[in-house]
Design a protein around this motif. Structure first.
Motif, PDB file in Angstrom:
ATOM      1  N   TRP A 186       0.828  -1.206   0.000  1.00  0.00           N
ATOM      2  CA  TRP A 186       0.000   0.000   0.000  1.00  0.00           C
ATOM      3  C   TRP A 186       0.862   1.256   0.000  1.00  0.00           C
ATOM      4  CZ3 TRP A 186      -4.800   1.631  -0.790  1.00  0.00           C
ATOM      5  CH2 TRP A 186      -5.155   2.904  -0.335  1.00  0.00           C
ATOM      6  N   LYS A 201       2.514   2.023  -3.158  1.00  0.00           N
ATOM      7  CA  LYS A 201       1.520   2.270  -4.221  1.00  0.00           C
ATOM      8  C   LYS A 201       1.514   1.190  -5.300  1.00  0.00           C
ATOM      9  CE  LYS A 201       1.356   7.298  -3.628  1.00  0.00           C
ATOM     10  NZ  LYS A 201       2.076   7.275  -2.326  1.00  0.00           N
ATOM     11  N   ILE A 242      -0.646  -1.131  -6.180  1.00  0.00           N
ATOM     12  CA  ILE A 242      -2.034  -1.509  -5.944  1.00  0.00           C
ATOM     13  C   ILE A 242      -2.390  -2.833  -6.623  1.00  0.00           C
ATOM     14  CG2 ILE A 242      -4.421  -0.757  -6.108  1.00  0.00           C
ATOM     15  CD1 ILE A 242      -2.597   0.881  -4.225  1.00  0.00           C
ATOM     16  N   THR A 243      -1.874  -3.041  -7.821  1.00  0.00           N
ATOM     17  CA  THR A 243      -2.163  -4.300  -8.519  1.00  0.00           C
ATOM     18  C   THR A 243      -1.591  -5.482  -7.743  1.00  0.00           C
ATOM     19  OG1 THR A 243      -2.150  -3.188 -10.675  1.00  0.00           O
ATOM     20  CG2 THR A 243      -1.881  -5.594 -10.664  1.00  0.00           C
ATOM     21  N   LYS A 261      -3.727  -6.193  -4.706  1.00  0.00           N
ATOM     22  CA  LYS A 261      -4.956  -6.942  -4.997  1.00  0.00           C
ATOM     23  C   LYS A 261      -4.664  -8.432  -5.145  1.00  0.00           C
ATOM     24  CE  LYS A 261      -7.365  -3.130  -7.321  1.00  0.00           C
ATOM     25  NZ  LYS A 261      -7.901  -2.634  -8.614  1.00  0.00           N
TER      26      LYS A 261
END
Length: 298
Positions: free
Chosen positions: A184, A187, A189-190, A193
Motif C-alpha cells: 500500500w 503504491k 495496488i495491482t 490486490k
C-alpha cells in the motif's frame, strides 16, 4: 501421497513432515494429533515442540501453546525453546521484565541474540535491536526476517521492507499484514490486490486477540444521550464505555420531581417520575456491570 507414505513408513521424520503438510493445508486438528503422538514418543525433540506450538497458535489456543512451549523449555532447556518461550511471554502475556531476566541469564548464542533483539523491539529500541540482528544468522529462525522488516517499516523504508517481507514464511500472520502495509505504501495496488486475493483463497486462518488501551479525558458538558454513531472503532468504544461517564446521582432529579408532584397531589405523574428513577438506576447498574466485564476481557 504423503499420508500413504506415512502409513507405510512409521519413521518419525515422515510423521513430522506429514504434520507440517497438514498444518500448511489447514488441517490443524489432525496435525495436532500427529504431533501429540510424536511428542509422547520423543519428548526431547525440540523441533516437535516448535511445530506443535505453531499449530496450537493457528488454532487460537494460546494458553495451551504457552503451556506446551514452557514444558519443552523446562524439559530440554535449549536456546531455541528459550527463544520461543520468551516470544510467547512477550506477545501473549506481556511479561517484559521476566523476559529481560531470562535473556540475561543465558550465554550468548544466535537464539539468545534474536530474543534480545525481540525484547529491544518490544521496548521500542530499534537501533540496539538492529545491531543485535546483525549478529544473528538469517537461518536461525524465520522471525529474523519479521524483525528486519518491522524495523524497516518503523523507519518508513517500505521499498526495502517489501523485499524482506517476501522472505517471511507465508503462513505467518506477519507475512500478510506486513506485505499489505508495504504494498500500500509503495503504491503497488495491482500487487496488493493479488496478495489479498491469494490470502482469501487460503484454508489456514490465524487470529490473534488485540490488546486495547483506553484513555479517557471526557468533557462532561459536551455529553448527551443523543450523538452521531457511524459504527467505527471509536464510536463502538464510546458506546460501550459511555455508562462509566454517567453520574448516578442524575437519577435523583427524577426522585426530586416525583416528590414535588406528590406534594401537588399529582400521583399519576409522580409515579411515572419515580419509575423513571428506578429504571435509570437499574440501567446504570446493568450497563456498568457490562462495562466491567468488557474491560476485564480487553
Amino acid at each position: 501421497m504423503l499420508k500413504k507414505l506415512t502409513d507405510l513408513n512409521k519413521d518419525r521424520d515422515y510423521r513430522h513432515r506429514y504434520a507440517l503438510a497438514l498444518f500448511r493445508s489447514g488441517s490443524l486438528n489432525t496435525a495436532h494429533d500427529v504431533m501429540t503422538g510424536l511428542l509422547a514418543e520423543y519428548p526431547k525433540e525440540t523441533a516437535y515442540y516448535l511445530t506443535d506450538y505453531n499449530i496450537l497458535l493457528a488454532q487460537g489456543d494460546y494458553r495451551q501453546a504457552g503451556g506446551l512451549i514452557f514444558k519443552g523449555f523446562r524439559e530440554i532447556n535449549d536456546d531455541a525453546l528459550m527463544y520461543m518461550y520468551a516470544k510467547h511471554s512477550l506477545i501473549y502475556e506481556n511479561k517484559g521484565e521476566e523476559v529481560r531476566r531470562l535473556i540475561a541469564s543465558r550465554g550468548r548464542s544466535p537464539y539468545v541474540e534474536l530474543a534480545d533483539a525481540m525484547y529491544n523491539i518490544y521496548k521500542g529500541s530499534m537501533l540496539p535491536a538492529q545491531k543485535l540482528l546483525d549478529r544473528v544468522p538469517p537461518e536461525t529462525d524465520n522471525d529474523y526476517y519479521v524483525y528486519r522488516a518491522y524495523i524497516m517499516m518503523k523507519y518508513r523504508n517500505y521499498d526495502d521492507a517489501v523485499k524482506v517481507v517476501d522472505l517471511i514464511d507465508e503462513f505467518k500472520p506477519e507475512y500478510f499484514w506486513y506485505k499489505t502495509v508495504n504494498l500500500w505504501n509503495t503504491k503497488k495496488i495491482t500487487d496488493l490486490k493479488v496478495h489479498i486475493n491469494d490470502a482469501l483463497t487460503r484454508n489456514l486462518r490465524i487470529s490473534r486477540h488485540p490488546e486495547i488501551a483506553v484513555h479517557l479525558d471526557p468533557v462532561l458538558d459536551d455529553m448527551n444521550f443523543s450523538y452521531r454513531f457511524d459504527g467505527n472503532f471509536e464510536d463502538i468504544l464510546s458506546t460501550v464505555l459511555y455508562p462509566l461517564l454517567i453520574e448516578p446521582d442524575e437519577m435523583l432529579n427524577f426522585v426530586a420531581l416525583g416528590y414535588k408532584l406528590l406534594q401537588q397531589n399529582d400521583k399519576l405523574l409522580a409515579l411515572e417520575e419515580l419509575q423513571k428513577s428506578v429504571r435509570f438506576s437499574e440501567g446504570i447498574a446493568h450497563n456498568n456491570k457490562g462495562v466491567t466485564l468488557f474491560l476485564a476481557y480487553a
